[in-house]
Design a protein around this motif. Structure first.
Motif, PDB file in Angstrom:
ATOM      1  N   VAL A 161       0.834  -1.206   0.000  1.00  0.00           N
ATOM      2  CA  VAL A 161       0.000   0.000   0.000  1.00  0.00           C
ATOM      3  C   VAL A 161       0.870   1.259   0.000  1.00  0.00           C
ATOM      4  CG1 VAL A 161      -1.610   1.368   1.407  1.00  0.00           C
ATOM      5  CG2 VAL A 161      -2.021  -1.067   1.051  1.00  0.00           C
ATOM      6  N   ILE A 162       1.854   1.291   0.866  1.00  0.00           N
ATOM      7  CA  ILE A 162       2.728   2.467   0.946  1.00  0.00           C
ATOM      8  C   ILE A 162       3.483   2.658  -0.360  1.00  0.00           C
ATOM      9  CG2 ILE A 162       4.777   3.409   2.097  1.00  0.00           C
ATOM     10  CD1 ILE A 162       3.650   2.143   4.711  1.00  0.00           C
ATOM     11  N   HIS A 188       1.049   4.035  -2.992  1.00  0.00           N
ATOM     12  CA  HIS A 188       0.726   5.445  -2.740  1.00  0.00           C
ATOM     13  C   HIS A 188       1.893   6.346  -3.129  1.00  0.00           C
ATOM     14  CE1 HIS A 188      -3.233   5.553  -0.894  1.00  0.00           C
ATOM     15  NE2 HIS A 188      -2.938   4.435  -0.250  1.00  0.00           N
ATOM     16  N   ARG A 189       3.098   5.952  -2.756  1.00  0.00           N
ATOM     17  CA  ARG A 189       4.270   6.768  -3.084  1.00  0.00           C
ATOM     18  C   ARG A 189       4.462   6.867  -4.597  1.00  0.00           C
ATOM     19  NH1 ARG A 189       9.269   4.688  -1.027  1.00  0.00           N
ATOM     20  NH2 ARG A 189      10.086   6.753  -1.485  1.00  0.00           N
ATOM     21  N   ARG A 206       1.695   9.078  -6.120  1.00  0.00           N
ATOM     22  CA  ARG A 206       1.958  10.488  -5.797  1.00  0.00           C
ATOM     23  C   ARG A 206       3.015  11.044  -6.750  1.00  0.00           C
ATOM     24  NH1 ARG A 206       0.729  12.916  -1.078  1.00  0.00           N
ATOM     25  NH2 ARG A 206       1.648  14.932  -0.764  1.00  0.00           N
TER      26      ARG A 206
END
Length: 159
Positions: free
Chosen positions: A15-16, A19-20, A23
């Motif tokens: 997930v991280i 997201h990164r 972004r």
């Protein structure tokens, strides 16, 4: 063959990372032109054709009010139109306009160019792994939610 159980910590790492990466890709341009939820709505309309607001909310996923707000912004920008639902004369569906599909392609192309550039720095096997994961990630995105998804948008989408 059954899949092994994935721990929440393992899933959190994915997930991280996603997201990164998203972004970073979203910083490629078009800042402020289209909210991420609106971009997802356009992509869904491109993929599935005209849809009712409730179906858009389910597929995004987001609340129906968030989907309504996203569509309102897209309507005012000329990126979608409303049309009668052929199965229910009282209902309407949302359809992407040519301008909406153009802005979607523009976003997708810009982000894809950045991703291709980033992926070209990876070893060939790692780049192939990312490409192979795309259909699996799409499958995960399309799985029905166990319970209604909370509306986690920090702010309402704007045009």
């Amino acid at each position: 063959m059954t899949a092994r159980t994935v721990s929440a910590d393992e899933a959190l790492d994915v997930v991280i990372a996603m997201h990164r990466l998203m972004r970073r890709l979203r910083r490629t341009g078009h800042n402020g032109t289209v909210h991420p939820t609106q971009l997802i709505v356009l992509a869904l309309l491109n993929q599935y054709g005209p849809l009712r607001i409730g179906e858009l909310a389910r597929r995004v996923p987001c609340s129906q009010p968030t989907a309504t707000t996203a569509v309102a912004g897209l309507l005012s920008a000329g990126f979608v139109d409303r049309e009668p639902d052929p199965t229910d004369g009282r209902a309407t569906r949302v359809a992407a306009t040519a301008a909406g599909l153009d802005i979607l392609r523009s976003f997708a192309h810009s982000e894809a160019e950045v991703l291709a550039e980033l992926m070209s720095t990876l070893p060939k096997d790692d780049a192939r792994l990312v490409i192979t994961a795309a259909p699996v990630l799409s499958t995960l995105a399309d799985l029905p939610a166990a319970d209604p998804a909370p509306d986690d948008d920090a702010s309402p989408p704007s045009a």
